[in-house]
Design a protein around this motif. Structure first.
Motif, PDB file in Angstrom:
ATOM      1  N   PRO A  12       0.835  -1.200   0.000  1.00 23.95           N
ATOM      2  CA  PRO A  12       0.000   0.000   0.000  1.00 23.95           C
ATOM      3  C   PRO A  12       0.872   1.253   0.000  1.00 23.95           C
ATOM      4  O   PRO A  12       1.950   1.254   0.605  1.00 23.95           O
ATOM      5  CB  PRO A  12      -0.808  -0.119   1.285  1.00 23.95           C
ATOM      6  N   PRO A  13       0.423   2.301  -0.668  1.00 21.19           N
ATOM      7  CA  PRO A  13       1.238   3.530  -0.703  1.00 21.19           C
ATOM      8  C   PRO A  13       1.267   4.208   0.667  1.00 21.19           C
ATOM      9  O   PRO A  13       0.393   3.998   1.497  1.00 21.19           O
ATOM     10  CB  PRO A  13       0.512   4.400  -1.729  1.00 21.19           C
ATOM     11  N   LEU A  14       2.286   5.027   0.864  1.00 14.89           N
ATOM     12  CA  LEU A  14       2.409   5.763   2.121  1.00 14.89           C
ATOM     13  C   LEU A  14       1.383   6.892   2.159  1.00 14.89           C
ATOM     14  O   LEU A  14       1.110   7.525   1.142  1.00 14.89           O
ATOM     15  CB  LEU A  14       3.813   6.367   2.248  1.00 14.89           C
ATOM     16  N   THR A  15       0.838   7.135   3.331  1.00 18.69           N
ATOM     17  CA  THR A  15      -0.053   8.275   3.496  1.00 18.69           C
ATOM     18  C   THR A  15       0.789   9.537   3.610  1.00 18.69           C
ATOM     19  O   THR A  15       2.022   9.478   3.757  1.00 18.69           O
ATOM     20  CB  THR A  15      -0.918   8.119   4.764  1.00 18.69           C
ATOM     21  N   VAL A  16       0.134  10.691   3.567  1.00 19.64           N
ATOM     22  CA  VAL A  16       0.847  11.959   3.682  1.00 19.64           C
ATOM     23  C   VAL A  16       1.571  12.040   5.025  1.00 19.64           C
ATOM     24  O   VAL A  16       2.729  12.460   5.093  1.00 19.64           O
ATOM     25  CB  VAL A  16      -0.135  13.145   3.513  1.00 19.64           C
ATOM     26  N   ALA A  17       0.903  11.611   6.079  1.00 17.29           N
ATOM     27  CA  ALA A  17       1.515  11.646   7.413  1.00 17.29           C
ATOM     28  C   ALA A  17       2.729  10.730   7.482  1.00 17.29           C
ATOM     29  O   ALA A  17       3.748  11.072   8.088  1.00 17.29           O
ATOM     30  CB  ALA A  17       0.497  11.256   8.477  1.00 17.29           C
ATOM     31  N   GLU A  18       2.664   9.560   6.858  1.00 18.07           N
ATOM     32  CA  GLU A  18       3.790   8.627   6.871  1.00 18.07           C
ATOM     33  C   GLU A  18       4.963   9.178   6.068  1.00 18.07           C
ATOM     34  O   GLU A  18       6.125   9.027   6.456  1.00 18.07           O
ATOM     35  CB  GLU A  18       3.356   7.267   6.329  1.00 18.07           C
ATOM     36  N   GLU A  19       4.673   9.846   4.947  1.00 10.00           N
ATOM     37  CA  GLU A  19       5.745  10.466   4.169  1.00 10.00           C
ATOM     38  C   GLU A  19       6.428  11.561   4.976  1.00 10.00           C
ATOM     39  O   GLU A  19       7.657  11.692   4.949  1.00 10.00           O
ATOM     40  CB  GLU A  19       5.190  11.022   2.864  1.00 10.00           C
ATOM     41  N   LEU A  20       5.636  12.356   5.704  1.00  7.13           N
ATOM     42  CA  LEU A  20       6.216  13.394   6.555  1.00  7.13           C
ATOM     43  C   LEU A  20       7.060  12.782   7.674  1.00  7.13           C
ATOM     44  O   LEU A  20       8.114  13.303   8.020  1.00  7.13           O
ATOM     45  CB  LEU A  20       5.116  14.270   7.141  1.00  7.13           C
ATOM     46  N   ALA A  21       6.596  11.673   8.232  1.00  4.87           N
ATOM     47  CA  ALA A  21       7.353  11.007   9.301  1.00  4.87           C
ATOM     48  C   ALA A  21       8.694  10.522   8.779  1.00  4.87           C
ATOM     49  O   ALA A  21       9.723  10.679   9.449  1.00  4.87           O
ATOM     50  CB  ALA A  21       6.552   9.846   9.874  1.00  4.87           C
ATOM     51  N   LEU A  22       8.707   9.945   7.597  1.00  2.17           N
ATOM     52  CA  LEU A  22       9.975   9.471   7.030  1.00  2.17           C
ATOM     53  C   LEU A  22      10.881  10.637   6.649  1.00  2.17           C
ATOM     54  O   LEU A  22      12.099  10.519   6.721  1.00  2.17           O
ATOM     55  CB  LEU A  22       9.717   8.578   5.817  1.00  2.17           C
ATOM     56  N   SER A  23      10.294  11.767   6.255  1.00  2.82           N
ATOM     57  CA  SER A  23      11.129  12.921   5.904  1.00  2.82           C
ATOM     58  C   SER A  23      11.824  13.487   7.140  1.00  2.82           C
ATOM     59  O   SER A  23      12.887  14.087   7.023  1.00  2.82           O
ATOM     60  CB  SER A  23      10.290  14.004   5.225  1.00  2.82           C
ATOM     61  N   HIS A  24      11.253  13.286   8.322  1.00  2.00           N
ATOM     62  CA  HIS A  24      11.911  13.743   9.554  1.00  2.00           C
ATOM     63  C   HIS A  24      13.149  12.917   9.849  1.00  2.00           C
ATOM     64  O   HIS A  24      14.001  13.343  10.618  1.00  2.00           O
ATOM     65  CB  HIS A  24      10.955  13.657  10.748  1.00  2.00           C
TER      66      HIS A  24
END
Length: 166
Positions: free
Chosen positions: A97-109
């Motif tokens: 499943p694709p990453l949600t917006v919140a998950e993408e932000l978490a990984l960017s941190h």
């Protein structure tokens, strides 16, 4: 029917995005390498400010505590890392499943932090190739083994006489 705590409502997308953006703003406080009481209080204060921002974005919804938001952030990071690991797996099957917006932000941190990566070009148990090293496919020595010394130690007669008198 038992009287107790009722289950909290699900987080909506606005709350999640606000949580992730606010976490990014307080990242320098929350990841500080200090375990003093003052640093712990500073982190708690940062989480309380994050909670007030999340609660302000959803005035009609349920009010979240800073502890709930801290746990939610950890769960988002964990889910994002799990999806990222599933995407690296091989073997066919359906796409993860694709990453949600919140998950993408978490990984960017987490950019710039140490990450364990695999061995480029294969695994450590694969056979040597001519491109890897100059070896015959069995054992490859990187450096010469240390040479053993054969110094003979002699014991003086006086010392051996003293030792045997006991």
């Amino acid at each position: 029917m038992a009287t107790g705590k009722r289950r909290a409502t699900y987080f909506n997308n606005i709350e999640l995005e606000t949580l992730m953006h606010a976490y990014g703003e307080y990242l320098h406080v929350l990841r500080k390498k200090s375990n003093t009481a003052a640093a712990a209080k500073e982190r708690e204060t940062a989480w309380e400010k994050i909670a007030s921002r999340v609660n302000a974005c959803n005035p009609a919804g349920e009010k979240r505590t800073w502890q709930q938001l801290k746990m939610k952030y950890k769960n988002i990071v964990q889910t994002a890392n799990r999806k990222k690991a599933d995407a690296r797996k091989t073997g066919g099957g359906p796409a993860p499943p694709p990453l949600t917006v919140a998950e993408e932000l978490a990984l960017s941190h987490n950019t710039g932090r140490p990450v364990a990566e695999g061995i480029p070009g294969g695994s450590s148990s694969s056979e040597c190739t001519p491109q890897d090293t100059n070896c015959d496919g069995a054992v490859c020595l990187v450096e010469e083994p240390p040479q053993a010394t054969t110094d003979i130690v002699t014991v003086s007669r006086q010392y051996s006489k003293d030792f045997t008198k006991g």
